[in-house]
Design a protein around this motif. Structure first.
Motif, mmCIF file in Angstrom:
data_model
loop_
_atom_site.group_PDB
_atom_site.id
_atom_site.type_symbol
_atom_site.label_atom_id
_atom_site.label_comp_id
_atom_site.label_asym_id
_atom_site.label_seq_id
_atom_site.Cartn_x
_atom_site.Cartn_y
_atom_site.Cartn_z
ATOM 1 N N VAL A 187 0.851 -1.186 0.000
ATOM 2 C CA VAL A 187 0.000 0.000 0.000
ATOM 3 C C VAL A 187 0.891 1.243 0.000
ATOM 4 C CG1 VAL A 187 -1.778 1.233 1.292
ATOM 5 C CG2 VAL A 187 -1.748 -1.263 1.291
ATOM 6 N N GLN A 188 0.491 2.263 -0.787
ATOM 7 C CA GLN A 188 1.242 3.522 -0.824
ATOM 8 C C GLN A 188 1.077 4.240 0.512
ATOM 9 O OE1 GLN A 188 3.355 4.264 -2.905
ATOM 10 N NE2 GLN A 188 2.698 4.115 -4.999
ATOM 11 N N LYS A 189 2.180 4.687 1.085
ATOM 12 C CA LYS A 189 2.184 5.462 2.325
ATOM 13 C C LYS A 189 3.208 6.570 2.175
ATOM 14 C CE LYS A 189 -0.626 2.817 4.713
ATOM 15 N NZ LYS A 189 -1.850 3.267 5.329
ATOM 16 N N SER A 190 3.242 7.456 3.136
ATOM 17 C CA SER A 190 4.272 8.489 3.205
ATOM 18 C C SER A 190 4.966 8.367 4.544
ATOM 19 C CB SER A 190 3.663 9.878 3.062
ATOM 20 O OG SER A 190 3.171 10.052 1.757
ATOM 21 N N LYS A 191 6.272 8.607 4.530
ATOM 22 C CA LYS A 191 7.075 8.516 5.747
ATOM 23 C C LYS A 191 7.645 9.897 6.055
ATOM 24 C CE LYS A 191 10.990 5.902 7.608
ATOM 25 N NZ LYS A 191 11.990 4.879 7.234
ATOM 26 N N ILE A 192 7.353 10.372 7.248
ATOM 27 C CA ILE A 192 7.866 11.652 7.727
ATOM 28 C C ILE A 192 8.870 11.330 8.818
ATOM 29 C CG2 ILE A 192 7.296 13.857 8.803
ATOM 30 C CD1 ILE A 192 4.340 13.276 7.810
ATOM 31 N N GLU A 193 10.100 11.809 8.645
ATOM 32 C CA GLU A 193 11.127 11.592 9.660
ATOM 33 C C GLU A 193 11.552 12.934 10.226
ATOM 34 O OE1 GLU A 193 13.657 7.763 8.527
ATOM 35 O OE2 GLU A 193 13.699 9.313 6.972
ATOM 36 N N THR A 194 11.655 13.000 11.535
ATOM 37 C CA THR A 194 12.106 14.215 12.192
ATOM 38 C C THR A 194 12.829 13.854 13.484
ATOM 39 O OG1 THR A 194 11.437 16.406 12.980
ATOM 40 C CG2 THR A 194 9.918 14.598 13.421
ATOM 41 N N VAL A 195 13.807 14.660 13.837
ATOM 42 C CA VAL A 195 14.500 14.507 15.116
ATOM 43 C C VAL A 195 14.076 15.685 15.980
ATOM 44 C CG1 VAL A 195 16.729 14.398 16.283
ATOM 45 C CG2 VAL A 195 16.434 13.294 14.058
ATOM 46 N N ILE A 196 13.624 15.366 17.194
ATOM 47 C CA ILE A 196 13.101 16.398 18.084
ATOM 48 C C ILE A 196 13.781 16.316 19.441
ATOM 49 C CG2 ILE A 196 10.856 16.512 16.949
ATOM 50 C CD1 ILE A 196 9.773 14.712 19.203
ATOM 51 N N SER A 197 13.720 17.420 20.173
ATOM 52 C CA SER A 197 14.243 17.415 21.539
ATOM 53 C C SER A 197 13.265 16.650 22.421
ATOM 54 C CB SER A 197 14.426 18.846 22.042
ATOM 55 O OG SER A 197 13.199 19.523 22.051
ATOM 56 N N ASP A 198 13.779 16.114 23.520
ATOM 57 C CA ASP A 198 12.941 15.336 24.435
ATOM 58 C C ASP A 198 11.767 16.158 24.966
ATOM 59 O OD1 ASP A 198 14.433 12.994 24.168
ATOM 60 O OD2 ASP A 198 15.782 13.519 25.808
ATOM 61 N N GLY B 297 23.870 18.427 19.430
ATOM 62 C CA GLY B 297 22.715 18.241 20.317
ATOM 63 C C GLY B 297 21.529 19.100 19.936
ATOM 64 N N ASP B 298 20.708 19.466 20.941
ATOM 65 C CA ASP B 298 19.487 20.246 20.698
ATOM 66 C C ASP B 298 19.725 21.517 19.879
ATOM 67 O OD1 ASP B 298 17.851 18.375 21.890
ATOM 68 O OD2 ASP B 298 17.571 19.508 23.757
ATOM 69 N N PRO B 299 20.779 22.300 20.159
ATOM 70 C CA PRO B 299 20.982 23.523 19.343
ATOM 71 C C PRO B 299 21.102 23.256 17.843
ATOM 72 C CG PRO B 299 22.367 23.591 21.290
ATOM 73 C CD PRO B 299 21.769 22.209 21.217
ATOM 74 N N SER B 300 21.554 22.088 17.463
ATOM 75 C CA SER B 300 21.704 21.780 16.028
ATOM 76 C C SER B 300 20.355 21.515 15.355
ATOM 77 C CB SER B 300 22.621 20.575 15.826
ATOM 78 O OG SER B 300 21.964 19.380 16.237
#
Length: 114
Positions: free
Chosen positions: A56-67, A108-111
């Motif tokens: 099945v066609q899907k979309s993948k969203i990737e993100t890196v977030i702070s805790d 880290g977070d600042p980046s």
């Protein structure tokens, strides 16, 4: 930091990204993917002939977030992507040891922020 790999219906990408922007998530990558879960593919009809699609066609969203954004991000994704039907998607969470902005060397977070 956490990496969210969010698999959603393609038509939900816009609402998910708007919801993530709304809580302060600024960077993400979106790719078109195909997969198989509970649905195990789909059946479609074209000119009276039935065709079975295994993935099945899907979309993948990737993100890196702070805790500190983690719970808000999970809630935002669920609220913006849920239809209540099979195939709404999944969120996979991975611990991120470090993130480095190549241009400045920030770590880290600042980046993660512009």
């Amino acid at each position: 930091m956490k990496m969210l790999s969010i698999i959603v219906r393609p038509e939900m990408v816009s609402s998910v990204t708007v919801a993530l922007h709304g809580i302060g998530v600024t960077g993400m990558t979106v790719t078109d993917v195909r997969g198989q879960g509970i649905q195990k593919g789909t059946r479609t009809f074209y000119r009276g002939v039935e065709y079975k699609t295994d993935f099945v066609q899907k979309s993948k969203i990737e993100t890196v977030i702070s805790d500190s954004l983690y719970e808000k991000a999970i809630e935002a994704v669920i609220e913006s992507a849920r239809t209540g039907q099979i195939g709404d998607g999944k969120i996979f969470v991975t611990e991120v040891l470090d993130a480095i902005r190549i241009r400045t060397g920030e770590r880290g977070d600042p980046s993660l922020h512009s």
